[in-house]
Structure formats: structure tokens, C-alpha cells
Scaffold this active site. Structure first.
Site, PDB file in Angstrom:
ATOM      1  N   HIS A  69       7.389   1.252   2.894  1.00 48.41           N
ATOM      2  CA  HIS A  69       6.619   1.139   1.647  1.00 48.41           C
ATOM      3  C   HIS A  69       6.840   2.368   0.780  1.00 48.41           C
ATOM      4  O   HIS A  69       7.039   3.475   1.289  1.00 48.41           O
ATOM      5  CB  HIS A  69       5.128   0.890   1.919  1.00 48.41           C
ATOM      6  CG  HIS A  69       4.417   1.939   2.718  1.00 48.41           C
ATOM      7  ND1 HIS A  69       3.950   3.097   2.162  1.00 48.41           N
ATOM      8  CD2 HIS A  69       4.094   2.003   4.031  1.00 48.41           C
ATOM      9  CE1 HIS A  69       3.349   3.822   3.091  1.00 48.41           C
ATOM     10  NE2 HIS A  69       3.433   3.193   4.258  1.00 48.41           N
ATOM     11  N   ASP A  78       4.661   3.414  -1.677  1.00 45.68           N
ATOM     12  CA  ASP A  78       3.442   4.107  -2.112  1.00 45.68           C
ATOM     13  C   ASP A  78       2.942   5.094  -1.065  1.00 45.68           C
ATOM     14  O   ASP A  78       3.245   4.972   0.128  1.00 45.68           O
ATOM     15  CB  ASP A  78       2.336   3.093  -2.471  1.00 45.68           C
ATOM     16  CG  ASP A  78       2.015   2.104  -1.354  1.00 45.68           C
ATOM     17  OD1 ASP A  78       2.900   1.799  -0.539  1.00 45.68           O
ATOM     18  OD2 ASP A  78       0.856   1.643  -1.291  1.00 45.68           O
ATOM     19  N   ASP A 135       4.791   9.407   6.117  1.00 46.28           N
ATOM     20  CA  ASP A 135       4.272   8.056   5.833  1.00 46.28           C
ATOM     21  C   ASP A 135       4.614   7.671   4.402  1.00 46.28           C
ATOM     22  O   ASP A 135       3.839   7.940   3.503  1.00 46.28           O
ATOM     23  CB  ASP A 135       2.759   8.048   6.058  1.00 46.28           C
ATOM     24  CG  ASP A 135       2.133   6.702   5.817  1.00 46.28           C
ATOM     25  OD1 ASP A 135       2.854   5.701   5.797  1.00 46.28           O
ATOM     26  OD2 ASP A 135       0.897   6.650   5.645  1.00 46.28           O
ATOM     27  N   GLU A 155       1.333  -1.010   0.045  1.00 43.21           N
ATOM     28  CA  GLU A 155       0.934  -1.052   1.459  1.00 43.21           C
ATOM     29  C   GLU A 155      -0.361  -0.299   1.685  1.00 43.21           C
ATOM     30  O   GLU A 155      -1.226  -0.719   2.454  1.00 43.21           O
ATOM     31  CB  GLU A 155       2.044  -0.462   2.342  1.00 43.21           C
ATOM     32  CG  GLU A 155       1.853  -0.738   3.835  1.00 43.21           C
ATOM     33  CD  GLU A 155       0.942   0.239   4.568  1.00 43.21           C
ATOM     34  OE1 GLU A 155       0.480  -0.098   5.675  1.00 43.21           O
ATOM     35  OE2 GLU A 155       0.663   1.333   4.048  1.00 43.21           O
ATOM     36  N   GLU A 156      -0.490   0.838   0.995  1.00 45.37           N
ATOM     37  CA  GLU A 156      -1.650   1.700   1.232  1.00 45.37           C
ATOM     38  C   GLU A 156      -2.950   1.111   0.692  1.00 45.37           C
ATOM     39  O   GLU A 156      -4.015   1.667   0.928  1.00 45.37           O
ATOM     40  CB  GLU A 156      -1.410   3.100   0.636  1.00 45.37           C
ATOM     41  CG  GLU A 156      -0.279   3.883   1.308  1.00 45.37           C
ATOM     42  CD  GLU A 156      -0.568   4.310   2.752  1.00 45.37           C
ATOM     43  OE1 GLU A 156      -1.634   3.951   3.283  1.00 45.37           O
ATOM     44  OE2 GLU A 156       0.282   4.989   3.335  1.00 45.37           O
ATOM     45  N   GLU A 209       6.948   0.564   9.917  1.00 45.94           N
ATOM     46  CA  GLU A 209       6.531   1.927  10.257  1.00 45.94           C
ATOM     47  C   GLU A 209       5.811   2.041  11.605  1.00 45.94           C
ATOM     48  O   GLU A 209       5.161   1.118  12.074  1.00 45.94           O
ATOM     49  CB  GLU A 209       5.629   2.492   9.164  1.00 45.94           C
ATOM     50  CG  GLU A 209       4.278   1.825   9.055  1.00 45.94           C
ATOM     51  CD  GLU A 209       3.510   2.309   7.840  1.00 45.94           C
ATOM     52  OE1 GLU A 209       3.330   3.510   7.685  1.00 45.94           O
ATOM     53  OE2 GLU A 209       3.110   1.458   7.042  1.00 45.94           O
ATOM     54  N   HIS A 251      -1.565  10.903   5.886  1.00 44.83           N
ATOM     55  CA  HIS A 251      -2.790  10.947   5.063  1.00 44.83           C
ATOM     56  C   HIS A 251      -3.495  12.309   5.162  1.00 44.83           C
ATOM     57  O   HIS A 251      -4.589  12.459   4.642  1.00 44.83           O
ATOM     58  CB  HIS A 251      -3.787   9.826   5.436  1.00 44.83           C
ATOM     59  CG  HIS A 251      -3.214   8.441   5.277  1.00 44.83           C
ATOM     60  ND1 HIS A 251      -4.006   7.315   5.229  1.00 44.83           N
ATOM     61  CD2 HIS A 251      -1.947   7.995   5.155  1.00 44.83           C
ATOM     62  CE1 HIS A 251      -3.239   6.243   5.094  1.00 44.83           C
ATOM     63  NE2 HIS A 251      -1.988   6.638   5.050  1.00 44.83           N
TER      64      HIS A 251
HETATM   65 ZN    ZN Z   1       2.481   3.933   5.997  1.00 50.72          ZN
END
Ligand code: ZN
EC number: 3.5.1.14
Length: 418
Positions: free
Chosen positions: A92, A94, A126, A160-161, A189, A391
């Protein structure tokens, strides 16, 4: 001929990096420099970058928008046998927000700390790393004149997020564009692992988000009123925390279990209090009529969803207490580790001396939409010896880990495209 570049942060700390690797790292940094922070992302700079990357490698690319402004970049590496099911390498575009005040460097500068050889950036784990590693692995394989038997699609998806809805993977898999891809196996992922062993995910926990609301007697704040909403919600909260402790203990008592193997629950919202005209100020001497808690449950595939459902219904069984689901899944979808494609993937790791654990991803990824279509998908981000910082502040990836990941993907792609 190999050109060497020497960098020195201090006189006694000199890193020597091959020119070729430096170019690879610069490309990774360029992708990390593009701000794709949720929400309301302008994806087009990332799309342009990826289209250029495809051109550099000599691959066709296509941009699909199911929802305007939410593009999917689909890069195609044509296989020798187009009739065979294809391989999808997904990532992804984003990323989640980063608070610059909590970082030691600008989260989008992609600061290369040459002392530790780490790159600090939002998305370094990520999962912009994975997307670029797929492309670098293909670059290297093409340089070796390798041509895959099956067609490979390298997909870069939006949203995705924020759950994969609103034009993300959830919508791509339901579109005719996806059917045309004829995907037979895919990678998506995973997570970093702090030790030598890598993590391989064959499934994930499903999310159940709900609100339990209690209604009770109202009255003056000075009285002993019976059956109040807050008393009722307090009993619910106690039961939630008892259950939470039992799962936490199970995890602590069995070292072979991971978070993905148990059910987790967290209270994520609480609301009670009498307000006038829905104002912000609470009336402090009035016992409120309603009180509510919101929670996030993640159910491991080892536990039936029905069992958790019954449990929650019991918490909400008292008179005047009700439950409302905000989001919930009714089914677990897992990839069979004995599936022929999966076995080939796992064997390719073993043959490259990559040791790994197989397990359940603790949160949600886009893989769930593909698994729901019965496509075998493995979650794998080749990041061992790396703290899990997705994150988090100061998210980083070590350059050597990143480069080794490219070699691992070369091996994997050679095997799974046969
Ligand atoms: Zn991710």
C-alpha cells in the site's frame, strides 16, 4: 567495475557502500520522501514516481481508479505463459500520520544515519520498503535475463491505513479490473521481527467493533438511586476487563503463543453524563439516563467468531443494556499452509537459509480481501533483527536488512513464478 563511496559521520566510523547499493537506497529514499499521509492523500506524486520506476525497469504500468483520486498502480511483468494464474506482489502507498515533534528527524526526509546505517522515515517499515524491494528484486532478475513463467503484477494500492474501503483493495477485488489479473497467489505485508527469524503470516484476526449502551434511572446527584446507567455499564466494563486479563494471561503463560493467537479487547470510547441541548458542559448534579462504552475486539482464527459473539451478548444481557455493532466480520479467511503455492514460497525461504515463524497477523491488512476470494496470500515483510516500529515515532529500517530483503525476494520470485 564496482565503484565505492565512502561516508564518514566521524573519523573512526566509516561506512563503505557500493555505488549500486547507493542508487538502490536513493530510490527507496525518493519514495519515502513522497508524503502519502492519511487522510485525504494526493496520491499522484507517488503514482508518477512508480510509473517512472516501471519505465526504468522496462515494465508496463496501468493506473486504475475505482474511486476518483484513489489510484491503484498495477505494474506488469509479462510471463512466458499468459494462460497460467498470475502472482500478485502487493503493497500500500499510504502511511499513517507522524508527529514531527516526536521524531529526531523530519519523518519525510528519509534521514540516513550513517553511524547505524538506518533510514528513518514514515513508511520505512510500513510498507514502502516492501513495494520498492519487489521492484529492485525484479530489476536484478531482469539483469540476469530471468523471465518468469507466470505473469507478475506488482500492485501499489491506496487507502489500506483507513480500512481498504472507499476505493482501496476492498473495491479493487470486486471490480472487473481485478478479475482480469487472474491472480493465483500473492504476497502482502507482514511485520518486522526483533530476532533472527522472519515472520510469515497465513491469516489475521478479524475486527469486531461495537458499542454497549446502558439505560437506567435518572435523578438528583445527591441521592442513592437504584438501577442507574453508570452502575450497569460499570458491570459491563468489569466483565470486559476480566476477559481481557484472561487472554493476556494465556499469552503470558504460553511463550509459544503470540498476540495473533489470542482474542484481544480494548475499550476505545466511554460516554456518559447529562448535558443540556447536547452541549459540551455536563450537568454535574444529574444522574444520566444513558452510559456507553465502545470496544475493539480482535478475534484469532483459533477461536470461533460465534463464541466471542455469545460472550459479548452475555455482557449486554442485563435489562436496559443493549449492543450495537459498528463493524464486524462473520468469517475467518486463512491461507492453507499446505497450498502448493505456499509450499513453494516457504521452500524458497528455506533454500535461501531464511529461518521463520508462521503465524496470525495481529491486526488487519488488505490480504483479508484477497483471502475472502479464496486466493492464497502470505503476509511477509523481510525485516528481521528489526524492532517493530510501524505507526511509531522514529520508524526506521536498517540498510543491510533492506538490501538482504531484495535478495530474499529475488529467490522468492524465481520460485513462485514457475
Ligand atoms: Zn501496512
Amino acid at each position: 567495475m564496482i565503484t565505492l563511496c565512502a561516508f564518514a559521520n566521524t573519523a573512526d566510523d566509516i561506512k563503505v557502500i557500493k555505488q549500486q547499493d547507493r542508487e538502490v537506497i536513493e530510490r527507496f529514499k525518493s519514495y519515502l520522501n513522497i508524503n502519502t499521509v492519511q487522510p485525504n492523500i494526493d496520491y499522484y506524486p507517488a503514482v508518477d514516481f512508480l510509473k517512472k520506476e516501471a519505465k526504468r525497469i522496462g515494465l508496463e504500468s496501468d493506473v486504475v481508479e475505482i474511486v476518483k483520486g484513489r489510484p491503484h498502480v498495477i505494474i506488469k511483468w509479462k510471463g512466458r505463459d499468459p494462460s497460467k494464474k498470475t502472482v500478485m506482489l502487493n503493497s500500500h502507498m499510504d502511511v499513517v500520520p507522524a508527529d514531527p515533534a516526536k521524531w529526531n528527524s523530519d519523518p519525510f526526509e528519509a534521514f540516513w544515519d550513517l553511524t547505524n546505517n538506518n533510514i528513518y522515515a514514515r513508511g520505512s517499515q510500513d510498507m514502502k520498503c516492501v513495494g520498492m524491494q519487489y521492484l529492485e528484486a525484479i530489476t536484478n532478475l531482469k539483469a540476469q535475463n530471468f523471465v518468469p513463467e507466470r505473469t507478475v503484477y506488482v500492485t501499489f494500492v491506496p487507502e489500506e491505513e483507513v480500512g481498504g474501503h472507499g476505493g482501496g483493495m476492498n473495491d479493487l477485488v470486486k471490480s472487473p479490473h481485478f478479475d482480469k489479473l487472474n491472480v493465483g497467489f500473492g504476497l502482502d505485508e507482514g511485520l518486522a521481527s526483533p530476532d533472527e527469524k522472519f515472520e510469515v503470516y497465513y491469516g489475521e484476526r478479524v475486527a469486531m467493533w461495537g458499542i454497549i449502551e446502558a439505560t437506567g434511572a435518572v435523578g438528583h446527584g445527591s441521592a442513592f438511586i437504584k438501577n442507574t446507567a453508570t452502575e450497569k455499564i460499570n458491570r459491563v466494563i468489569q466483565q470486559i476487563f476480566n476477559f481481557r486479563s484472561s487472554q493476556e494471561q494465556e499469552l503470558a503463560l504460553r511463550p509459544n503463543k503470540r498476540t495473533g493467537d489470542v482474542v484481544s479487547i480494548n475499550l476505545t470510547s466511554m460516554k456518559a453524563g447529562h448535558t443540556k441541548d447536547c452541549g459540551e458542559t455536563y450537568q454535574m448534579n444529574v444522574v444520566p439516563r444513558t452510559a456507553q462504552v465502545g470496544f475493539d475486539i480482535r478475534v484469532t482464527p483459533h477461536v470461533p467468531i460465534k463464541q466471542v459473539d455469545e460472550q459479548v451478548n452475555k455482557w449486554a444481557s442485563e435489562e436496559g443494556v443493549s449492543i450495537r455493532w459498528v463493524q464486524r466480520s462473520e468469517e475467518h479467511h486463512v491461507t492453507d499452509l499446505n497450498d502448493e503455492h505456499v509450499k513453494v514460497f516457504l521452500d524458497s525461504l528455506k533454500s535461501a537459509n531464511v529461518t521463520f515463524n508462521t503465524g496470525v497477523f495481529p491486526a488487519a491488512t488488505d490480504a483479508r480481501f484477497l483471502r475472502a476470494k479464496k486466493i492464497p496470500i502470505i503476509g511477509f515483510s523481510p525485516m528481521n533483527l528489526t524492532p517493530v516500529l510501524l505507526h511509531d515515532h522514529n520508524e526506521y529500517l536498517n540498510v543491510d536488512v533492506y538490501l538482504r530483503g531484495i535478495t530474499i525476494y529475488e529467490n522468492v520470485i524465481k520460485s513462485i513464478t514457475k
